[in-house]
Scaffold this motif. Sequence first.
Motif, PDB file in Angstrom:
ATOM      1  N   ALA A 161      42.753  32.731  65.766  1.00 53.88           N
ATOM      2  CA  ALA A 161      41.742  31.680  65.618  1.00 53.88           C
ATOM      3  C   ALA A 161      40.333  32.206  65.858  1.00 53.88           C
ATOM      4  CB  ALA A 161      42.031  30.528  66.570  1.00 53.88           C
ATOM      5  N   VAL A 162      40.215  33.197  66.710  1.00 54.86           N
ATOM      6  CA  VAL A 162      38.890  33.695  67.087  1.00 54.86           C
ATOM      7  C   VAL A 162      38.125  34.221  65.870  1.00 54.86           C
ATOM      8  CG1 VAL A 162      39.732  36.011  67.681  1.00 54.86           C
ATOM      9  CG2 VAL A 162      37.696  35.095  68.800  1.00 54.86           C
ATOM     10  N   LYS A 163      38.824  34.758  64.894  1.00 58.68           N
ATOM     11  CA  LYS A 163      38.146  35.190  63.663  1.00 58.68           C
ATOM     12  C   LYS A 163      38.359  34.198  62.528  1.00 58.68           C
ATOM     13  CE  LYS A 163      37.850  38.932  60.223  1.00 58.68           C
ATOM     14  NZ  LYS A 163      38.206  40.330  59.921  1.00 58.68           N
ATOM     15  N   TYR A 164      39.569  33.612  62.478  1.00 59.86           N
ATOM     16  CA  TYR A 164      39.952  32.885  61.269  1.00 59.86           C
ATOM     17  C   TYR A 164      39.981  31.367  61.425  1.00 59.86           C
ATOM     18  CZ  TYR A 164      41.194  37.385  59.225  1.00 59.86           C
ATOM     19  OH  TYR A 164      41.136  38.654  58.727  1.00 59.86           O
ATOM     20  N   GLY A 165      39.767  30.863  62.633  1.00 62.72           N
ATOM     21  CA  GLY A 165      39.787  29.412  62.812  1.00 62.72           C
ATOM     22  C   GLY A 165      41.173  28.877  63.107  1.00 62.72           C
ATOM     23  N   VAL A 166      41.221  27.584  63.343  1.00 61.51           N
ATOM     24  CA  VAL A 166      42.464  26.913  63.743  1.00 61.51           C
ATOM     25  C   VAL A 166      43.037  26.140  62.557  1.00 61.51           C
ATOM     26  CG1 VAL A 166      41.775  26.786  66.165  1.00 61.51           C
ATOM     27  CG2 VAL A 166      41.178  24.909  64.614  1.00 61.51           C
ATOM     28  N   VAL A 167      44.101  25.408  62.816  1.00 58.70           N
ATOM     29  CA  VAL A 167      44.789  24.697  61.736  1.00 58.70           C
ATOM     30  C   VAL A 167      43.832  23.818  60.934  1.00 58.70           C
ATOM     31  CG1 VAL A 167      46.501  22.912  61.247  1.00 58.70           C
ATOM     32  CG2 VAL A 167      47.058  24.777  62.818  1.00 58.70           C
ATOM     33  N   LYS A 168      42.962  23.098  61.620  1.00 62.15           N
ATOM     34  CA  LYS A 168      42.061  22.174  60.917  1.00 62.15           C
ATOM     35  C   LYS A 168      41.219  22.873  59.857  1.00 62.15           C
ATOM     36  CE  LYS A 168      37.800  21.962  63.689  1.00 62.15           C
ATOM     37  NZ  LYS A 168      37.017  22.788  62.751  1.00 62.15           N
ATOM     38  N   ASP A 169      40.986  24.168  60.040  1.00 58.99           N
ATOM     39  CA  ASP A 169      40.164  24.911  59.094  1.00 58.99           C
ATOM     40  C   ASP A 169      40.931  25.303  57.834  1.00 58.99           C
ATOM     41  OD1 ASP A 169      37.890  24.914  60.851  1.00 58.99           O
ATOM     42  OD2 ASP A 169      39.006  26.316  62.087  1.00 58.99           O
ATOM     43  N   TYR A 170      42.239  25.039  57.810  1.00 64.34           N
ATOM     44  CA  TYR A 170      43.061  25.418  56.655  1.00 64.34           C
ATOM     45  C   TYR A 170      43.684  24.224  55.939  1.00 64.34           C
ATOM     46  CZ  TYR A 170      42.075  30.072  57.956  1.00 64.34           C
ATOM     47  OH  TYR A 170      41.363  31.213  58.212  1.00 64.34           O
ATOM     48  N   VAL A 171      43.694  23.060  56.578  1.00 66.48           N
ATOM     49  CA  VAL A 171      44.322  21.894  55.952  1.00 66.48           C
ATOM     50  C   VAL A 171      43.365  21.288  54.946  1.00 66.48           C
ATOM     51  CG1 VAL A 171      45.340  19.637  56.310  1.00 66.48           C
ATOM     52  CG2 VAL A 171      45.677  21.426  58.023  1.00 66.48           C
ATOM     53  N   LEU A 172      43.769  21.267  53.677  1.00 66.36           N
ATOM     54  CA  LEU A 172      42.931  20.680  52.632  1.00 66.36           C
ATOM     55  C   LEU A 172      43.305  19.236  52.363  1.00 66.36           C
ATOM     56  CD1 LEU A 172      42.946  23.596  50.011  1.00 66.36           C
ATOM     57  CD2 LEU A 172      41.274  23.141  51.813  1.00 66.36           C
ATOM     58  N   ASN A 173      44.580  18.918  52.506  1.00 64.95           N
ATOM     59  CA  ASN A 173      45.044  17.614  52.063  1.00 64.95           C
ATOM     60  C   ASN A 173      46.401  17.350  52.716  1.00 64.95           C
ATOM     61  OD1 ASN A 173      45.022  15.241  50.580  1.00 64.95           O
ATOM     62  ND2 ASN A 173      45.297  16.223  48.588  1.00 64.95           N
TER      63      ASN A 173
END
Lengths: 471, 471
Positions: A161-173
């Motif tokens: 997450a520190v570089k790539y973000g958490v789940v919310k940053d990948y959920v589109l729909n």
Amino acid sequence: MTTGTITTPVLEHLDAFKKISGEAYVFVDEEVLGQYAQDQTEDLHFLPDVVIKPGNAQEISDILKICNQYKIPVTPRAAGTGLSGGALPHLGGVLLSIERLNKIIDIDERNLQVTTEPGVITEVLQDAVKAKGLFYPPDPSSRGSCMIGGNVAENSGGPKAVKYGVVKDYVLNLEVVLPTGEIIWTGANVLKNSTGYNLTQLMVGSEGTLGIVTKIVLKLIPHPKYDLLMLVPFKSLETAGEAVSAIFRAGFTPSALELVEIEALEIVSKMVDSTAVPITPETEAHLIIEVDGNHMDALMAEMEAIAELLTGYDAGEVYFADDAQQKAELWKLRRRVAEAVKMSGYTIEEDTVVPRAQLPALIRGVKELGKQYHFHAVCYGHAGDGNLHIRINKPGTKNSQSDPEMIQSLRALFQLVQSLGGTISGEHGIGLVQKGYMDIVFDAKQLDIMRQIKKIFDPNNILNAGKIFEA
Amino acid sequence: MTTGTITTPVLEHLDAFKKISGEAYVFVDEEVLGQYAQDQTEDLHFLPDVVIKPGNAQEISDILKICNQYKIPVTPRAAGTGLSGGALPHLGGVLLSIERLNKIIDIDERNLQVTTEPGVITEVLQDAVKAKGLFYPPDPSSRGSCMIGGNVAENSGGPKAVKYGVVKDYVLNLEVVLPTGEIIWTGANVLKNSTGYNLTQLMVGSEGTLGIVTKIVLKLIPHPKYDLLMLVPFKSLETAGEAVSAIFRAGFTPSALELVEIEALEIVSKMVDSTAVPITPETEAHLIIEVDGNHMDALMAEMEAIAELLTGYDAGEVYFADDAQQKAELWKLRRRVAEAVKMSGYTIEEDTVVPRAQLPALIRGVKELGKQYHFHAVCYGHAGDGNLHIRINKPGTKNSQSDPEMIQSLRALFQLVQSLGGTISGEHGIGLVQKGYMDIVFDAKQLDIMRQIKKIFDPNNILNAGKIFEA
């Protein structure tokens, strides 16, 4: 808002449930009820009245319609690896497991997206997209057993997450079954969206209180070609915390930056019978640092520069993981810390998060609170994000709910976290066990807004009622 | 939910407003009202009854309390650079400008965060953090004149979004004045947060309908040391669209990937009197491609590999921007396209977004719709995100609201977008001019949820009523 009062006993609806999901997927025998009475939270367990394992969104909708009509509590559950009690059926009623919704529906290589059902094991999903050169970064330590649907419910993080973000940053729909039975999509399968209120983000991290997610569309990125991993010992836990902030200030963005206190490492090393990391008396903590990318030379240079920087923070001898096996060994140690320390008596876990430069103050405060309130704590976690897991061992106290002194000490801990600009949970959710502390970080108006949002989605308060906040 | 019916005329409250914000900041003269009657949307303008420029959150709270009590419409406004009519005071009433809240409160170098007021110009904010080696990536083309508060309201994107994400990916916490006058914070200043419903993400992109943002805490990242830029001509607009998807499939993550149709480039080149890019008859479109990072060798290799890949898509001769001046020239051309084509008669703009591999189908569809509905369209935008701006020129039709054939053609366009898995707005918001099309991408239940959310925050429907959806 009151918890739904059941108008007829749950078991009177068994036939209806069996008609919806099939007799084979409706369980009332004690063995099965017992399996679904607990998750990974402390020592808590609550028996549901019935366990149902529906096979698709329509069945979930039909079940929820009955439960909504008769105000039957419903607890949704993915893999049950949660640490905040989100999947505990504390009100009895229906335990609704989404484990049979376990298909990866489509890996869209043209658009770098995957559409999946929620019951897919996170690591299975990661491996499936990796086989096509793609990367879904958020991977909780439990990725080998947790499910992507649970990750969405809790807005999980993990070391990347520190570089790539958490789940919310990948959920589109998301396809979601609402407690009232409607099936909706929350958004569109696009990378940017300014079309109405962000229902997708409202759903992510809502801990199964607003709806049951039945399809998930995730953004993927190209998988980086290389990664390098090193382990760095520190004489002082606090200095290790200071080094974390320094790494970012110097312009580096590691793909993982984990902190493990020596006692945790000792415990997990014993459990998995590993001597990979020497446990020395002069070491108080280690940082695990990973960089990744597509250019090995650049990564080597970066790793050396970070190691050089850390000498200014009294770091000991750096251990570079040379090959895939050494990396796997180190990650195994890190990933199994939670399980190991829990087995070793540290049954109570808090998931604090602060602005990362406040880590030393938080660590110092935890140790002081331990002395004051008679508990022993070990710290580890995603230091790069300021997300510190605090495992608490207090002899005679197995959970955080019953011992008044423990409750008092947790209030003091969360007040400290709040005073440092942080909050109660970074990635595990509030669930059942932290809800009593929400007043520390939110005032009455904020909580009222949340309760009213809950009411829009769940007017009868049947779905995971009494989680996040008091019903 | 009905629009607030004013119980007493707005102008009867002038003295009260003057008492709150000071006489110098309450305006009823026609000249000022006229300045605030329009934003950058088409040719629309609506006179407010009064313009107020409060100086802080408390004043905003006091103003909103009066407006809430007397059901006076309030339209919040940042810089007025919006393209969907979000800042248009179409119901009259109070135009509340946040322009005086223009201070950067704190650049926190230890935690890589900035706390700012909403009236700071986006580029000013970017420059201020860049001076400390830090990077706030989201930069709309209007960054030199738009304000960060408006960016938060619209969930803006810009060219860097393709690698770095949009505004929502940087907002950690917001101070918001609710329409009922309460002042709340939405979250905490942390990188990970699983503590209750995500009110921060609910507020981002809500277009000033749920509250007025008065403080913004943004995540920053280390500024990359180098970037490289190239311009690639294509004989076919559709092939250019295909090349976009290919770049990502090949594992590259450019920091910008913009598409500009030749006609748009021609228009903007004339406007800024630039000959930087030769306009040749065999070129239909260009891609502008940027990579950035900390290792120049790696970037050079990447740029060459992308150029090599594009030869397979019938790309013409690649133009590398060699120095800062050439880069600036190219970016100036790109950034001023919107303004240039608008001045040239393309007054109607749509902000479509589709999964990126669907770009060629969208482009083809736009051209066909143009023939069918008698308009001419030029396309440009953030192709890497599938976010295509479509500027429409229909002789005799200056806005999208009055001409029935134009409304019909936009319905057809958005239906096409929806059928391709996309949605109406990627970064400009719905505002006033797209709200009539929300039914194409949301059903009654989804819209009902949004309306109910609006009602929680704004029971009297005073704040930017009739934006996003019909009041």
